[in-house]
Design an enzyme around this catalytic site. Structure first.
Site, PDB file in Angstrom:
ATOM      1  N   ASP A 101       0.739  -1.104  -0.019  1.00  0.00           N
ATOM      2  CA  ASP A 101      -0.135  -0.004   0.071  1.00  0.00           C
ATOM      3  C   ASP A 101       1.036   1.118   0.084  1.00  0.00           C
ATOM      4  O   ASP A 101       2.076   1.287   0.793  1.00  0.00           O
ATOM      5  CB  ASP A 101      -0.829  -0.101   1.345  1.00  0.00           C
ATOM      6  CG  ASP A 101      -1.799   1.270   1.316  1.00  0.00           C
ATOM      7  OD1 ASP A 101      -3.062   0.970   0.589  1.00  0.00           O
ATOM      8  OD2 ASP A 101      -1.493   2.330   2.049  1.00  0.00           O
TER       9      ASP A 101
ATOM     10  N   GLU B 290      -4.537   2.443  -4.746  1.00  0.00           N
ATOM     11  CA  GLU B 290      -3.056   2.488  -4.523  1.00  0.00           C
ATOM     12  C   GLU B 290      -2.533   0.981  -3.790  1.00  0.00           C
ATOM     13  O   GLU B 290      -1.520   1.066  -3.292  1.00  0.00           O
ATOM     14  CB  GLU B 290      -2.829   3.560  -3.586  1.00  0.00           C
ATOM     15  CG  GLU B 290      -3.219   3.386  -2.102  1.00  0.00           C
ATOM     16  CD  GLU B 290      -4.595   3.907  -1.836  1.00  0.00           C
ATOM     17  OE1 GLU B 290      -4.764   3.999  -0.632  1.00  0.00           O
ATOM     18  OE2 GLU B 290      -5.387   4.011  -2.742  1.00  0.00           O
TER      19      GLU B 290
END
Length: 579
Positions: free
Chosen positions: A444, A488
């Site tokens: 992440d 993301e």
């Protein structure tokens, strides 16, 4: 299935290359001679299916058949019988007589009478064999009759046979250079016939020209031929679909059983049509309509050439010819890009196939029409191969492009979520069989929402592309899979990989992103973009659901973030984890 606009747009950059690949491959096959036999047989098939033409009444063939020899009660044609035959022919006053018998040795009785007849018949043309066959010692040159040779009344009897044993071309001059240039029999008879019309070859013309009609010579790569021997002066035959000349038996001539003016002012050829002694050839246009076999006698080939030359000069009947190599290459390239265009259209697959089939039919019809009407031999086989190979290449390319779009994330070019789910399912099943571990890394981008707020969404997309590139450069094995998990988040699937190896790879990925030093002024961790990673590893079993591996990696990611971000955390079943 229809191609959407974006799919076709992505396929088109490769269209030029695909068209060139298809066309160049076909040209390579053709240049190597691998298509020659197929092209020649295709020419034969089109020749056989052309509309019939009227027989050429200017040419008469007198064939000495087995029935004639039986009637004579002789195994061979003696000089006396031949003299009587020529005498009967002379009574009808033909323009020129062609004798397709060598007659360099006497066959008694009657040799003296035949010699006297040769001396008194200036329009009689005999034969001799000119070309030496290096592969056949029995095919040495054979001299013509000495009297006819001294009077310049001989022509060459040589016939050109293609590699498949068929005759499709003919000599005008077997040897076009040297101290003694001898015409072929068919050409010499045509020249003598046309001379009485006041038509003679133009000595200054190149190529050969008679009365304004041109006779371009064959080249090594004319039509479907590939570097064929082009010695002498050769042309392609353009036979009539019906039996070309009128065929008369020797018995009918000697017994007077024929019209009194049948041979008047015509070309008359005398030769053997007896299978026991005649020159027998195969041709793609043999007189199959008039016989049960596809053989052609040598005398018929000479008569066919004579008729073809006379018809071309007097009737403007076309010769068989072909386009230049450059134009043929252009046609092959055009058909390749036609196949590309037809497959690139946004229509259902069955419609595209029908269009290619329709164009194939159009090309075949055009080739047949050009041969029938103008004697133009188009490269039908290479054009068809180019059309279909380019069409198949384009269809395959677009299918690959569609598959790529279905499997890849459009922005990062990593595998998409669906591809990851399928790969995880397969890796899990294999792990169940082999009892080998399956590892997973969940990544992440730290504080990515703040990055978007600070730099904008376009720059945010560019950031994700750089992160994807860093992940891709770290994943080396072909069986491993890097994918965009969503937003993301990224995921790396590592079949048959230990926890230690997976954790080491996670650290490599983190360091790659860190080394890129992508600015991130809004980050609460560092002044550049960083990653938090969760790592897990477990051996598949029937008791553990498949989504457990993702859940454990997600727990590892949660702990990495709790621990301050910009780190990797290994979370294993029944253990806490290590950072």
């Amino acid at each position: 299935m229809k191609f959407e606009f974006i799919t076709r747009f992505k396929c088109y950059p490769a269209a030029i290359a695909l068209g060139l690949i298809a066309a160049c491959s076909v040209l390579g096959l053709r240049g190597a001679g691998l298509l020659q036999l197929l092209e020649l047989r295709t020419l034969d098939a089109m020749m056989e299916r052309r509309p019939g033409e009227a027989k050429d009444q200017r040419v008469v063939v007198i064939g000495v058949s087995e029935a004639d020899l039986n009637w004579l009660r002789s195994p061979a044609l003696t000089d006396a019988v031949l003299a009587a035959l020529i005498t009967q022919i002379k009574h009808q006053q033909p323009r020129v007589i062609g004798l397709d018998f060598y007659r360099n040795l006497p066959i008694e009785p009657g040799s003296q009478a035949l010699r006297e007849l040769f001396r008194s018949t200036p329009n009689l043309i005999g034969i001799e064999k000119v070309i030496i066959d290096q592969n056949d010692d029995t095919q040495a040159p054979l001299p013509g009759n000495e009297l006819l040779t001294a009077a310049h009344q001989v022509a060459a009897s040589d016939v050109i046979v293609d590699a498949d044993g068929r005759v499709r071309r003919a000599f005008l001059f077997p040897a076009a250079q040297g101290p003694r240039v001898l015409e072929s029999l068919g050409f010499r008879l045509a020249l003598d016939y046309l001379a009485q019309e006041g038509l003679v070859p133009d000595p200054n013309a190149d190529p050969l020209q008679i009365g304004g009609a041109e006779f371009p010579p064959m080249l090594p790569s004319t039509g479907g031929y590939a570097q064929v021997h082009d010695g002498g002066y050769q042309i392609l035959l353009n036979p009539r679909a019906t039996v070309n000349p009128a065929l008369v038996s020797l018995q009918d001539v000697l017994t007077g059983n024929l019209p009194p003016d049948l041979m008047r002012d015509r070309v008359v050829l005398i030769g053997s049509t007896a299978l026991s002694s005649a020159d027998v050839f195969y041709s793609g246009h043999s007189n199959a309509k008039d016989r049960n076999t596809q053989i052609t006698f040598g005398i018929e080939l000479h008569a066919e050439l004579t008729s073809q030359i006379i018809s071309h000069v007097l009737d403007d009947r076309p010769l068989t010819g072909s386009l230049s190599e450059t134009l043929e290459m252009g046609l092959i390239l055009l058909l390749a890009y036609s196949g590309i265009a037809l497959q690139g259209s946004a229509t259902p697959e069955w419609q595209r196939l029908l269009r290619v089939l329709g164009m194939s039919g159009g090309v075949a019809i055009a080739s047949y029409a050009s041969l029938s009407l103008w004697g133009l031999w188009l490269p039908l086989v290479p054009m068809m191969l180019s059309l279909w190979s380019a069409s198949i290449l384009m269809a395959t390319s677009c299918m690959i492009q569609l598959r790529t779009l279905a499997e890849r994330d459009g922005m990062t070019q990593l595998a998409n979520r669906r591809t990851f789910d399928e790969a995880l399912q397969q890796a899990w099943v294999k792990g169940l069989r082999s009892q080998q571990p399956v590892s997973l890394i969940l990544c992440d981008v730290d504080h990515f929402k703040l990055y978007n707020d600070a730099y904008g969404h376009l720059q945010g997309d560019e950031c994700l592309r750089h992160v994807a590139k860093s992940i891709r450069s770290a994943v080396k094995r072909s069986k491993d899979l890097a994918a965009r998990y969503g937003g993301e988040e990224f995921v790396v699937l590592l079949p048959n990989t230990s926890a230690e190896a997976a954790f080491a790879l996670a650290e490599t990925i983190r360091q790659n992103v860190k080394s890129a030093q992508l600015p991130h002024k809004a980050s609460k961790v560092a002044d550049h973009v960083t990653l938090s990673l969760g790592v897990t590893c477990l051996v598949p079993s029937m008791e553990v659901p498949i989504n457990s591996v993702v859940q454990f990696a997600d727990l590892g990611l949660y702990r990495a973030k709790e621990g301050g971000r910009d780190r990797a955390n290994l979370h294993l079943p029944q253990t806490g984890g290590i950072a």
